[in-house]
Design an enzyme around this catalytic site. Structure first.
Site, short mmCIF file in Angstrom:
data_model
loop_
_atom_site.label_atom_id
_atom_site.label_comp_id
_atom_site.label_asym_id
_atom_site.label_seq_id
_atom_site.Cartn_x
_atom_site.Cartn_y
_atom_site.Cartn_z
N GLU A 1 0.86 -1.31 0.06
CA GLU A 1 -0.12 -0.03 0.03
C GLU A 1 0.83 1.20 0.09
OE1 GLU A 1 -1.24 1.29 3.85
OE2 GLU A 1 -1.02 -0.66 4.65
N LYS B 1 -4.42 -2.55 13.90
CA LYS B 1 -3.79 -1.61 14.50
C LYS B 1 -4.15 -1.56 16.10
CE LYS B 1 -2.78 1.19 10.59
NZ LYS B 1 -3.47 0.59 9.40
#
Length: 285
Positions: free
Chosen positions: A17, A147
């Site tokens: 990404e 995360k």
């Protein structure tokens, strides 16, 4: 869909990404990571295809100069849903995990790497497109879990509901980005060959899901999750939507005197290595 692919045919490739570079790290560290990731790809014998959108053009295999231009000019943060909009409007856009998996699969990339995936945010209805894309696209995603800023329990349950397969690479616990432990157990694997066997089974079953290969942050860089939680409680949220994650990660860097930044860079480097090994052996199989 027209994608400018700079991938050399016949060689193993890993998709990566652009959000991690443009929105997830300071510019200096982002460029250093890009260079290190490219160096690893040369050493390990695979191609690293950093995927982004430049002035409406989808590029797989961005150069350092293009990445710097994106940072300098600014770029939207996009998931799969927003791709047609930024392409039509000729904008710069940094891809999240969802957009990267979607675009990677369109050009035959089966292995994708990131630091941590999105999930369910605490306290409100905010569910990352990463989860829905992983529930509908067959790929291998190497990450260090979700995360640390997310609602762990809700995200773990959503992964189960969406039938997303996951395995811990030499770990029995679901990692949480900066933290190696979450208290949630996962099936453990010891080597890349096991990843390939599972992925081959998915192909045989025509299971259109992303296999999450969970690679914990190196032990020497770990920050316990309870410490992260205490810090998050002190942060007053000033943004919403796609800006939440970059905002919180930046605040954590400040509050930990750079410890979270070092952890982020360390886990990303290790994930690139593991993803490359998977891609190389997948190509040989």
């Amino acid at each position: 869909m027209i994608i400018e692919s700079r991938i050399e045919k016949g060689k193993p490739v890993v998709g990566m990404e652009t959000t991690v570079f443009v929105h997830g790290l300071p510019r200096k560290e982002a460029i250093e990571l890009f260079r290190r990731a490219k160096e690893i790809s040369r050493e390990k014998g695979f191609q690293l295809a950093v995927i982004g959108i430049l002035k409406g053009k989808i590029v797989a295999g961005m150069s350092e100069e293009e990445l710097e231009a994106m940072m300098r000019e600014g770029a939207d943060k996009v998931g799969t849903r927003e791709i047609p909009i930024v392409v039509a409007e000729g904008k710069n856009a940094a891809t999240t995990v969802s957009a990267t998996i979607f675009l990677s699969r369109r050009i035959g990339i089966e292995v994708v790497v990131t630091g941590g995936t999105g999930g369910v945010h605490p306290g409100r209805v905010d569910v990352s497109q990463d989860l829905t894309e992983m529930s509908s696209s067959r790929a291998v995603l190497v990450s260090s879990g979700i995360k640390s800023i997310l609602d762990v329990e809700a995200t773990f349950e959503m992964l189960e509901t969406l039938e997303i397969p996951l395995v811990g690479f030499r770990t029995n616990e679901f990692p949480l980005f900066f933290s190696r432990k979450s208290g949630r157990r996962v099936p453990r694997i010891e080597n890349v060959e096991e990843v390939l066997k599972i992925y081959e089974s998915m192909k045989e079953m025509e299971l259109e899901k992303t296999l999450m290969v969970l690679n914990p942050v190196p032990e020497e860089y770990e920050i316990p999750h309870d410490e992260i939680e205490r810090l998050l409680e002190k942060i007053e949220l000033e943004v919403e939507g796609k800006e939440v994650t970059p905002f919180l990660l930046k605040k954590l860097v400040e509050m930990t005197n750079g410890r979270t930044l070092k952890a982020n860079l360390a886990l990303l480097e290790e994930n690139v290595k593991l993803a490359g090994e998977i891609a190389v052996k997948l190509k040989r199989s």
